[in-house]
Design an enzyme around this catalytic site. Sequence first.
Site, mmCIF file in Angstrom:
data_model
loop_
_atom_site.group_PDB
_atom_site.id
_atom_site.type_symbol
_atom_site.label_atom_id
_atom_site.label_comp_id
_atom_site.label_asym_id
_atom_site.label_seq_id
_atom_site.Cartn_x
_atom_site.Cartn_y
_atom_site.Cartn_z
ATOM 1 N N SER A 124 61.650 -16.754 1.162
ATOM 2 C CA SER A 124 61.776 -17.320 2.450
ATOM 3 C C SER A 124 60.487 -18.204 2.933
ATOM 4 O O SER A 124 59.423 -17.641 2.310
ATOM 5 C CB SER A 124 61.998 -16.133 3.425
ATOM 6 O OG SER A 124 61.849 -16.747 4.720
ATOM 7 N N TYR A 149 60.250 -8.458 7.648
ATOM 8 C CA TYR A 149 61.126 -9.302 6.820
ATOM 9 C C TYR A 149 60.322 -10.134 5.800
ATOM 10 O O TYR A 149 60.202 -10.182 4.479
ATOM 11 C CB TYR A 149 62.131 -10.037 7.290
ATOM 12 C CG TYR A 149 62.800 -11.206 6.667
ATOM 13 C CD1 TYR A 149 63.622 -10.832 5.426
ATOM 14 C CD2 TYR A 149 62.598 -12.355 6.605
ATOM 15 C CE1 TYR A 149 64.505 -11.636 4.723
ATOM 16 C CE2 TYR A 149 63.118 -13.398 5.948
ATOM 17 C CZ TYR A 149 64.028 -13.232 5.082
ATOM 18 O OH TYR A 149 64.492 -13.997 4.166
ATOM 19 N N LYS A 153 59.340 -10.123 1.527
ATOM 20 C CA LYS A 153 59.542 -11.293 0.706
ATOM 21 C C LYS A 153 58.019 -11.737 -0.118
ATOM 22 O O LYS A 153 57.846 -12.042 -1.174
ATOM 23 C CB LYS A 153 60.008 -12.510 1.429
ATOM 24 C CG LYS A 153 61.129 -12.366 1.753
ATOM 25 C CD LYS A 153 62.129 -12.346 0.623
ATOM 26 C CE LYS A 153 63.723 -12.336 1.055
ATOM 27 N NZ LYS A 153 64.702 -11.952 -0.126
#
Length: 335
Positions: A124, A149, A153
């Site tokens: 991402s 989040y 990643k």
Amino acid sequence: MKILVTGCCGYIGSHTCVELLNHDYEVVGLDNFSNSKKEVLDKISQITNKKITFYEGDMLDEHFLESIFKDNEISCVIDFAAYKAVGESVEKPVEYYINNVSSVLTLLKVMKQYDCKRLVFSSSATVYGNPVEIPISEAAKVGRTTNPYGTSKLFVEQILKDLYHSDPSWNIVILRYFNPVGAHPSGLIGEEPNGVPANLMPYISKVAKKELTCLSVFGNDYNTKDGTGVRDYIHVVDLAIGHIKALEKLLKDECGISIYNLGTGVGYSVLDIIHTFELVNGVKIKYKMVNRRKGDIAVCYSDPKKAKEELGFVCKRSLEDMVRDAWNYEKNKKL
């Protein structure tokens, strides 16, 4: 040639399965339906007139993963199995780290055991954090993540780099997505989150259908042209095709570990999206301005040059296509 797709019934996973089948790959799919629906399997078959070999289960279950590799000669894995809501990750960091990091460690262990060392990893643009320079190239500094989040990643990217440096026989492509929107033009598959949507486009669609009364726009005091956040929105079909390009590179070249942005290189504000949706679809969207969300940044859009030069990847679908296909899916799914 069999490709294992984890999170195969999710938003991006399902569209990628369609493109894989259309390119004559055999698809082995895995999903636990934590944020997807089983009906998607039938929709994939309707679109392609082909079926995937499907397994229902959890990637944290090592024995379950082993059974998939025992039953199938997997040539490459495309990993989509992650929780992805920025706001929720701030509220549930432990759950995000367990699901998004531990599951990959389990997957890598089993892949190594079965000598399957080709991986396309779904990362991402959040790994760039609050970017210093816009547009963002792959050479930009990472590590200033603003939410769990994005940090999850980033952790996995580092794990993959460490893995490759320990064993250069691995071939890994890391794809840093910007903001996927839209749906398949058939109207059969699209973004369908469980509960209240965390992403902009499905929220707009539900307001358009009057399933939700009003869209909340998080922040109108950013340093942007209209005060709302600016993002690089990419049509989900273009994004899926980006995975085909990455897979082709993995199967053809000894690419080591490569990282690519998948985006259009154009930034649109939240109000741009709302007004384009209204114009293209002839539907009025009621919205209100509310406070910023924790973990959000003002501006984020890509420099897509590297993916174009090395993968031959170019986005073909416009913002108008994105909002038209998103609304078509929303209208079609109740028919």
